[in-house]
Design a protein around this motif. Sequence first.
Motif, PDB file in Angstrom:
ATOM      1  N   SER A  27      57.365 102.275 -11.230  1.00  0.00           N
ATOM      2  CA  SER A  27      57.375 102.379  -9.520  1.00  0.00           C
ATOM      3  C   SER A  27      58.009 101.064  -8.815  1.00  0.00           C
ATOM      4  O   SER A  27      58.615 101.309  -7.963  1.00  0.00           O
ATOM      5  N   PHE A  31      62.461  98.606  -7.102  1.00  0.00           N
ATOM      6  CA  PHE A  31      62.523  98.037  -5.682  1.00  0.00           C
ATOM      7  C   PHE A  31      62.334  96.584  -5.866  1.00  0.00           C
ATOM      8  O   PHE A  31      62.835  95.678  -5.055  1.00  0.00           O
ATOM      9  N   VAL A 257      63.899  99.997   3.363  1.00  0.00           N
ATOM     10  CA  VAL A 257      62.685 100.178   2.716  1.00  0.00           C
ATOM     11  C   VAL A 257      61.622  99.541   3.376  1.00  0.00           C
ATOM     12  O   VAL A 257      60.543 100.142   3.426  1.00  0.00           O
TER      13      VAL A 257
ATOM     14  N   PRO B 118      57.214 106.141  -4.657  1.00  0.00           N
ATOM     15  CA  PRO B 118      58.570 106.521  -4.513  1.00  0.00           C
ATOM     16  C   PRO B 118      58.715 107.626  -3.593  1.00  0.00           C
ATOM     17  O   PRO B 118      59.934 107.788  -3.084  1.00  0.00           O
ATOM     18  N   ILE B 121      59.516 106.896  -0.130  1.00  0.00           N
ATOM     19  CA  ILE B 121      61.025 106.233   0.229  1.00  0.00           C
ATOM     20  C   ILE B 121      62.132 107.164   0.640  1.00  0.00           C
ATOM     21  O   ILE B 121      62.247 108.182  -0.023  1.00  0.00           O
ATOM     22  N   ALA B 123      65.072 109.275   0.382  1.00  0.00           N
ATOM     23  CA  ALA B 123      65.746 109.737  -1.026  1.00  0.00           C
ATOM     24  C   ALA B 123      67.264 109.120  -0.831  1.00  0.00           C
ATOM     25  O   ALA B 123      67.962 108.670  -1.982  1.00  0.00           O
ATOM     26  N   THR B 125      68.347 106.443   0.104  1.00  0.00           N
ATOM     27  CA  THR B 125      68.330 104.859  -0.343  1.00  0.00           C
ATOM     28  C   THR B 125      67.897 104.767  -1.722  1.00  0.00           C
ATOM     29  O   THR B 125      68.601 104.130  -2.393  1.00  0.00           O
ATOM     30  N   ILE B 126      67.062 105.625  -2.172  1.00  0.00           N
ATOM     31  CA  ILE B 126      67.060 105.643  -3.507  1.00  0.00           C
ATOM     32  C   ILE B 126      68.253 106.063  -4.441  1.00  0.00           C
ATOM     33  O   ILE B 126      68.511 105.710  -5.432  1.00  0.00           O
ATOM     34  N   ILE B 171      65.214 110.800 -11.525  1.00  0.00           N
ATOM     35  CA  ILE B 171      64.836 110.329 -10.100  1.00  0.00           C
ATOM     36  C   ILE B 171      63.864 111.404  -9.452  1.00  0.00           C
ATOM     37  O   ILE B 171      62.885 110.978  -8.972  1.00  0.00           O
ATOM     38  N   MET B 175      60.187 110.458  -8.392  1.00  0.00           N
ATOM     39  CA  MET B 175      59.746 110.654  -7.017  1.00  0.00           C
ATOM     40  C   MET B 175      58.605 111.792  -6.871  1.00  0.00           C
ATOM     41  O   MET B 175      57.889 111.768  -5.707  1.00  0.00           O
TER      42      MET B 175
END
Lengths: 282, 326
Positions: A27, A31, A257, B118, B121, B123, B125-126, B171, B175
Amino acid sequence: MRVKSNKSLYIGKIIKYFVCIFLAILSIFPFWIMLTNATRSTYEIQQNSISLIPSTYLLDNIRVLLGKSFNPLKGFINSMIISTGATLCTVYFSSLTAYALVAYDWRLRQPFFTFILAVMMIPAQVTSIGFYQFMYRVHMTNNFLPLILPAIASPATVFFMRQYLLATLSIDIVNSARIDGAREFYIFNKIILPIMKPAVATQAIFSFVGSWNNLFMPLILLTDNDKYTMPIMVSLLRGDIYKTEFGSVYLGLSLTVLPLFVIYFMLSKYIIAGVALGGVKE
Amino acid sequence: MRRKGLSYAKYGYIFCIPFVLAFLIFSLYPIIYTAVIGFTDLKGLGRTDFKILENPFQNFITIIKNASFQQSLKNTIIIWVVNFIPQILIALLLTAWFTNHRNKIKGQGAFKVLFYMPNIITAATIAILFYSLFGYPKGPVNDLFMMLGITDEPIYFLIQKSTARGIVSFIQFWMWYGYTMIVLISGVLGMNPELFEASEIDGATSAQTFFFITLPNLRTILLYTLITSLIGGLNMFDIPRLFLLGGPDNATLTTSVFIYNQAFSGSYMYNRAAAASMIMFVIIAILSGMIFYIMRDKDAAQLKKFQKKQQKALRAAEKAGRRADG
């Protein structure tokens, strides 16, 4: 025998912690890389793209990032307006609708609740073509209202609020306020809404984050650069103009973020509790 | 007293007006409008006038026969299945560990916060973050793999169909497993504690308790999770759209991205996009119907059934009585 079972218990414990720590790292890792690379130069990233410690190129990255089409401040303000508006609409009108479902005995009450359950799962995506054409015809594209007003009808939030009211509302309070001569609308605003504060707070967080993260609808409706929301701004980072500016891309991502991280780590306790409560949602 | 109750009833209707109006304008009308557009010749930027096609179902036929649409439907299902199976298994495993009274895991709160993170945040951006992470020939994941000795040469993840699809599934898994875990844990905590006490007294092991007590009682919540996840999966847009724009070679093209591309990127085929939307709408409506059936008020439904049965019995008795009379 006893020793053996202790040993296997011990091994079991190690496996459990190993898996949990592995998932926790999973996780954090993406980041972490994102934040450190936001401070590193493109050359450094090309040499070695993993670094656990930050470098000194943050200001250069900021300059490159802002020198092109990415405008985080504008995106931030636009997203703020839309998300705040949508959240206020969702929590206020969902509470009102839930109160109508719980406090009053009207003939269509049960059918209306059934109807809310039935439409809870309709996703906005499948109706987007009609929505877009409709908004285009009334000249509401590039306007924030079509992204805010639909939040007035949020069936899932009504469902959650109803469950909360069923458990907490005592009709005696309402009746005594009536005896004091309070009008129904006044009772809702001054007595019921304060009672619902915990539920309102939970739903406000989820509604805000959901609206903040929404890409599909804004992408369809907003074509003017000045109206772009944060997720649309982010999608610009995928374009050719930032192709070789690795540090700036990571920085742009980090900027989107960070506000979410702040909200999440301040409110994580309530958010986790909210997810657990609203298990029957989304 | 009764009259007083009646006089307040009108507020029930009044307080629901905003919700109903917003629903009619922003949901129902667009649904009907989308359905109508599906039968017309509406295409081209800026056009709003349309007429019904000679063969009203032409768009639907075109879409169903369209290779890209078939591919997108297939991709969506593959990506969802590959994400959901590990997601539910990991979530169940963590639920079993986190709700085990006998040996508690320390720092549960922190783990929950990190596993769920996650999900909150953006999606978009991810998607772009992962695009950067899987860069080739230099990228964090390739560097990490070579550092750990998993591969000798950098892998071009983003150009191979299977790895590209796999990453999108990953992903989605990453998430959502935390969310699913929290929902399942709350389901277990909502069960009658006597069940667990009884099984403990009977000397059941942790595994036995999990498989014979916890799992059967979680059935409804599991089914709910399955269907909501499936509906969410069928609408997957942000990640496949921004991660690889549907590529390579349409391998990550989902139905939502397909619809978006038909209507808004270049071709402006609103009519075909609307037809595809309606096909998806029907699939989702069927799935929603299943959720609705699971979540309906069980007691009320049972009462209704019971009343119906009684009425039937009554009628049968009457009939029998009449026959006996005759």
